[in-house]
Design a protein around this motif. Structure first.
Motif, PDB file in Angstrom:
ATOM      1  N   PHE A  99       0.848  -1.186   0.000  1.00  0.00           N
ATOM      2  CA  PHE A  99       0.000   0.000   0.000  1.00  0.00           C
ATOM      3  C   PHE A  99       0.891   1.245   0.000  1.00  0.00           C
ATOM      4  N   PRO A 100       0.473   2.313  -0.683  1.00  0.00           N
ATOM      5  CA  PRO A 100       1.241   3.560  -0.641  1.00  0.00           C
ATOM      6  C   PRO A 100       1.243   4.143   0.777  1.00  0.00           C
ATOM      7  N   ASP A 101       2.403   4.576   1.247  1.00  0.00           N
ATOM      8  CA  ASP A 101       2.520   5.113   2.602  1.00  0.00           C
ATOM      9  C   ASP A 101       3.594   6.203   2.608  1.00  0.00           C
ATOM     10  N   PRO A 102       3.201   7.465   2.947  1.00  0.00           N
ATOM     11  CA  PRO A 102       1.862   7.909   3.319  1.00  0.00           C
ATOM     12  C   PRO A 102       0.960   8.101   2.093  1.00  0.00           C
ATOM     13  N   LEU A 103      -0.342   8.069   2.372  1.00  0.00           N
ATOM     14  CA  LEU A 103      -1.359   8.133   1.325  1.00  0.00           C
ATOM     15  C   LEU A 103      -2.245   9.346   1.552  1.00  0.00           C
ATOM     16  N   PHE A 104      -2.711   9.950   0.461  1.00  0.00           N
ATOM     17  CA  PHE A 104      -3.697  11.034   0.534  1.00  0.00           C
ATOM     18  C   PHE A 104      -4.734  10.786  -0.553  1.00  0.00           C
ATOM     19  N   ASP A 105      -6.011  10.790  -0.176  1.00  0.00           N
ATOM     20  CA  ASP A 105      -7.096  10.582  -1.133  1.00  0.00           C
ATOM     21  C   ASP A 105      -7.901  11.882  -1.207  1.00  0.00           C
ATOM     22  N   THR A 106      -7.878  12.528  -2.369  1.00  0.00           N
ATOM     23  CA  THR A 106      -8.538  13.827  -2.495  1.00  0.00           C
ATOM     24  C   THR A 106     -10.049  13.717  -2.422  1.00  0.00           C
ATOM     25  N   GLN A 107     -10.629  12.575  -2.751  1.00  0.00           N
ATOM     26  CA  GLN A 107     -12.081  12.436  -2.620  1.00  0.00           C
ATOM     27  C   GLN A 107     -12.492  12.461  -1.157  1.00  0.00           C
ATOM     28  N   ILE A 108     -11.773  11.708  -0.321  1.00  0.00           N
ATOM     29  CA  ILE A 108     -12.068  11.697   1.113  1.00  0.00           C
ATOM     30  C   ILE A 108     -11.817  13.079   1.708  1.00  0.00           C
ATOM     31  N   ALA A 109     -10.699  13.696   1.355  1.00  0.00           N
ATOM     32  CA  ALA A 109     -10.390  15.028   1.877  1.00  0.00           C
ATOM     33  C   ALA A 109     -11.457  16.031   1.472  1.00  0.00           C
ATOM     34  N   ALA A 110     -11.929  15.945   0.234  1.00  0.00           N
ATOM     35  CA  ALA A 110     -12.954  16.881  -0.245  1.00  0.00           C
ATOM     36  C   ALA A 110     -14.264  16.694   0.518  1.00  0.00           C
ATOM     37  N   MET A 111     -14.595  15.449   0.890  1.00  0.00           N
ATOM     38  CA  MET A 111     -15.837  15.201   1.616  1.00  0.00           C
ATOM     39  C   MET A 111     -15.812  15.857   2.989  1.00  0.00           C
ATOM     40  N   VAL A 112     -14.662  15.853   3.648  1.00  0.00           N
ATOM     41  CA  VAL A 112     -14.600  16.471   4.979  1.00  0.00           C
ATOM     42  C   VAL A 112     -14.311  17.966   4.887  1.00  0.00           C
ATOM     43  N   ARG A 180      -6.862  14.642  10.850  1.00  0.00           N
ATOM     44  CA  ARG A 180      -7.043  13.374  11.570  1.00  0.00           C
ATOM     45  C   ARG A 180      -8.276  12.630  11.063  1.00  0.00           C
ATOM     46  N   TRP A 181      -9.314  13.384  10.692  1.00  0.00           N
ATOM     47  CA  TRP A 181     -10.512  12.738  10.151  1.00  0.00           C
ATOM     48  C   TRP A 181     -10.152  11.960   8.882  1.00  0.00           C
ATOM     49  N   VAL A 182      -9.375  12.615   8.007  1.00  0.00           N
ATOM     50  CA  VAL A 182      -8.976  11.964   6.754  1.00  0.00           C
ATOM     51  C   VAL A 182      -8.111  10.746   7.050  1.00  0.00           C
ATOM     52  N   ALA A 183      -7.190  10.880   7.994  1.00  0.00           N
ATOM     53  CA  ALA A 183      -6.296   9.769   8.338  1.00  0.00           C
ATOM     54  C   ALA A 183      -7.089   8.551   8.813  1.00  0.00           C
ATOM     55  N   GLU A 184      -8.151   8.776   9.588  1.00  0.00           N
ATOM     56  CA  GLU A 184      -8.970   7.660  10.057  1.00  0.00           C
ATOM     57  C   GLU A 184      -9.648   6.948   8.890  1.00  0.00           C
ATOM     58  N   GLU A 185     -10.158   7.712   7.943  1.00  0.00           N
ATOM     59  CA  GLU A 185     -10.813   7.110   6.781  1.00  0.00           C
ATOM     60  C   GLU A 185      -9.809   6.360   5.905  1.00  0.00           C
ATOM     61  N   LEU A 186      -8.597   6.881   5.802  1.00  0.00           N
ATOM     62  CA  LEU A 186      -7.566   6.219   4.995  1.00  0.00           C
ATOM     63  C   LEU A 186      -7.138   4.899   5.627  1.00  0.00           C
ATOM     64  N   GLY A 187      -7.307   4.779   6.950  1.00  0.00           N
ATOM     65  CA  GLY A 187      -6.979   3.520   7.610  1.00  0.00           C
ATOM     66  C   GLY A 187      -7.772   2.356   7.064  1.00  0.00           C
ATOM     67  N   VAL A 188      -9.011   2.602   6.663  1.00  0.00           N
ATOM     68  CA  VAL A 188      -9.830   1.555   6.056  1.00  0.00           C
ATOM     69  C   VAL A 188      -9.281   1.175   4.686  1.00  0.00           C
ATOM     70  N   LEU A 189      -8.855   2.176   3.919  1.00  0.00           N
ATOM     71  CA  LEU A 189      -8.340   1.922   2.570  1.00  0.00           C
ATOM     72  C   LEU A 189      -7.044   1.124   2.574  1.00  0.00           C
ATOM     73  N   THR A 190      -6.268   1.245   3.633  1.00  0.00           N
ATOM     74  CA  THR A 190      -4.981   0.544   3.685  1.00  0.00           C
ATOM     75  C   THR A 190      -5.037  -0.688   4.585  1.00  0.00           C
ATOM     76  N   ASP A 191      -6.236  -1.175   4.846  1.00  0.00           N
ATOM     77  CA  ASP A 191      -6.421  -2.403   5.615  1.00  0.00           C
ATOM     78  C   ASP A 191      -6.594  -3.564   4.639  1.00  0.00           C
ATOM     79  N   PRO A 192      -5.724  -4.574   4.675  1.00  0.00           N
ATOM     80  CA  PRO A 192      -5.859  -5.711   3.748  1.00  0.00           C
ATOM     81  C   PRO A 192      -7.242  -6.354   3.764  1.00  0.00           C
ATOM     82  N   GLU A 193      -7.930  -6.295   4.900  1.00  0.00           N
ATOM     83  CA  GLU A 193      -9.261  -6.891   4.997  1.00  0.00           C
ATOM     84  C   GLU A 193     -10.248  -6.232   4.048  1.00  0.00           C
ATOM     85  N   THR A 194     -10.006  -4.974   3.695  1.00  0.00           N
ATOM     86  CA  THR A 194     -10.894  -4.262   2.777  1.00  0.00           C
ATOM     87  C   THR A 194     -10.921  -4.928   1.411  1.00  0.00           C
ATOM     88  N   TYR A 195      -9.827  -5.594   1.036  1.00  0.00           N
ATOM     89  CA  TYR A 195      -9.704  -6.161  -0.310  1.00  0.00           C
ATOM     90  C   TYR A 195      -9.683  -7.692  -0.311  1.00  0.00           C
TER      91      TYR A 195
END
Length: 385
Positions: A99-112, A180-195
């Motif tokens: 997984f990319p580390d660190p990661l930033f997802d602009t869709q999640i950031a835009a939502m918050v 921190r809100w974005v970081a929490e949401e990104l934790g789901v994206l970088t969890d192997p269980e998600t995939y």
């Protein structure tokens, strides 16, 4: 428009990216004819208006190794920026176990940051970058070669405008304190269980109103066979059998290829000998499942004793909170979350993490009678009692 097709050129570009504070990344892929996504193209851009943007072509560069890219993903000094990263990350997790580390997802950031739920890239390009996207290549078959200049320009636009969007959103998060809100949401994206899709659990994704243990045992065995076959042969689940055909077979329970041939919904692909044999074996296993081993539907949600008046008040509170924060209501709490809270449950996503700060704390106060809601014009206010 430079296209990279060799490991050496990819390594050189990724080495340059390691010296940058961030790099923007996108992929093009196909999944219509396969179980796993087929990676067709990777786009990357370095910071700044003049920062180099490249196409990485794993189809033309058939012998190219993506290990330099995965090494960049592991490099913590460079932020890897995506938009709506979930499918991109699944590809890299399946192919490279990284997984990319660190990661930033602009869709999640835009939502918050107040852009609504699941905001599209085109919207952010228009509102933040003040540009318009050329949509003419949107439905390209990215597996076909050669790519035209128009197709390449379309692909590169997915990472060049992303630079402006990332810098603007990162600055907004710094201002509003919601990183921190974005970081929490990104934790789901970088969890192997998600995939990770386990064939033995595949039945849980199939919608049925029938709660008969025997019927569910048949659904479980058929879904497990379908998932296992689709993964091993890299074909879509629907090519093995669609959900409606699976439910029909769980109901009719054919015992032979002749009886299987009478299925109204099973497509020709599903009648191939190896699939037909697997279906019959799954039905046999489902019929032989012992009562104590039969799956059970989680009926806890159906048995919730929801206080309807409290649930309505929670919905008003959620609306007020989402408007004051500029965050889409469904990102904070779902309707089922609100019903669960109104029924007295506390193991609810909306009460944890950043959602607790944004909504959950006052939701619990409302449940305890410690606050009230008042209206002034179109505004709803929280009043402490």
């Amino acid at each position: 428009m430079r296209t990279i097709t060799t490991t050496e050129d990819l390594a050189a570009f990724c080495q340059a990216a390691k010296a940058a504070p961030y790099v923007t990344i996108d992929t093009e892929f196909l999944r219509e004819r396969t179980y796993w996504s087929k990676l067709c193209l990777i786009q990357m851009a370095l910071p700044g208006k003049t920062g180099e943007a490249v196409l990485i072509d794993p189809i033309e560069g058939e012998g190219m190794s993506l290990e330099p890219l995965y090494d960049l993903f592991r490099h913590k000094g460079t932020v890897k920026v995506f938009h709506a990263a979930r499918q991109d990350l699944e590809i890299f997790f399946v192919e490279g176990n990284v997984f990319p580390d660190p990661l930033f997802d602009t869709q999640i950031a835009a939502m918050v940051c107040g852009f609504g739920e699941q905001v599209g890239y085109e919207t952010l390009v228009r509102k933040i970058a003040k540009e318009n996207l050329d949509k003419t290549s949107r439905f390209t078959d990215w597996s076909r070669r050669p790519l035209s200049n128009a197709q390449k320009e379309y692909a590169l636009a997915d990472v060049t405008h992303l630079r402006v969007i990332y810098e603007w959103l990162a600055a907004q998060l710094e201002k509003n304190g919601r990183a921190r809100w974005v970081a929490e949401e990104l934790g789901v994206l970088t969890d192997p269980e998600t995939y990770t899709v386990r064939p033995v659990e595949a039945w849980q994704r199939i919608k049925t109103r029938t709660t008969s243990g025997r019927f569910l045992a048949l659904v479980k065995e058929l879904a497990q066979f379908r998932e296992d076959y689709a993964q091993r042969n890299n074909v879509p689940r629907s090519r093995v059998m669609k959900d409606d055909a699976l439910l029909e077979l769980a109901s009719t329970r054919p015992q032979s290829t002749e009886e299987l041939g009478r299925s109204r919904l099973l497509m020709r692909e599903g009648r191939k000998p190896e699939i037909a044999e697997g279906i019959l074996a799954a039905i046999k296993a489902g019929m032989e499942t012992r009562p104590e081993d039969m799956p059970r539907v989680d009926s806890s949600k159906e048995q919730l004793q929801v206080n309807p008046a409290l649930a309505d008040l929670l919905r008003v509170l959620l609306k007020a909170k989402s408007e004051s924060l500029g965050v889409a209501p469904r990102l904070i709490a779902s309707s089922s979350d609100l019903d669960a809270i109104a029924a007295g449950q506390r193991e609810v996503d909306a009460l944890n993490g950043w959602r607790h700060e944004a909504f959950g704390e006052d939701a619990l106060r409302l449940c305890r009678g410690e606050i009230a809601l008042s209206a002034k014009g179109s505004e709803v206010r929280v009043v402490r009692l």
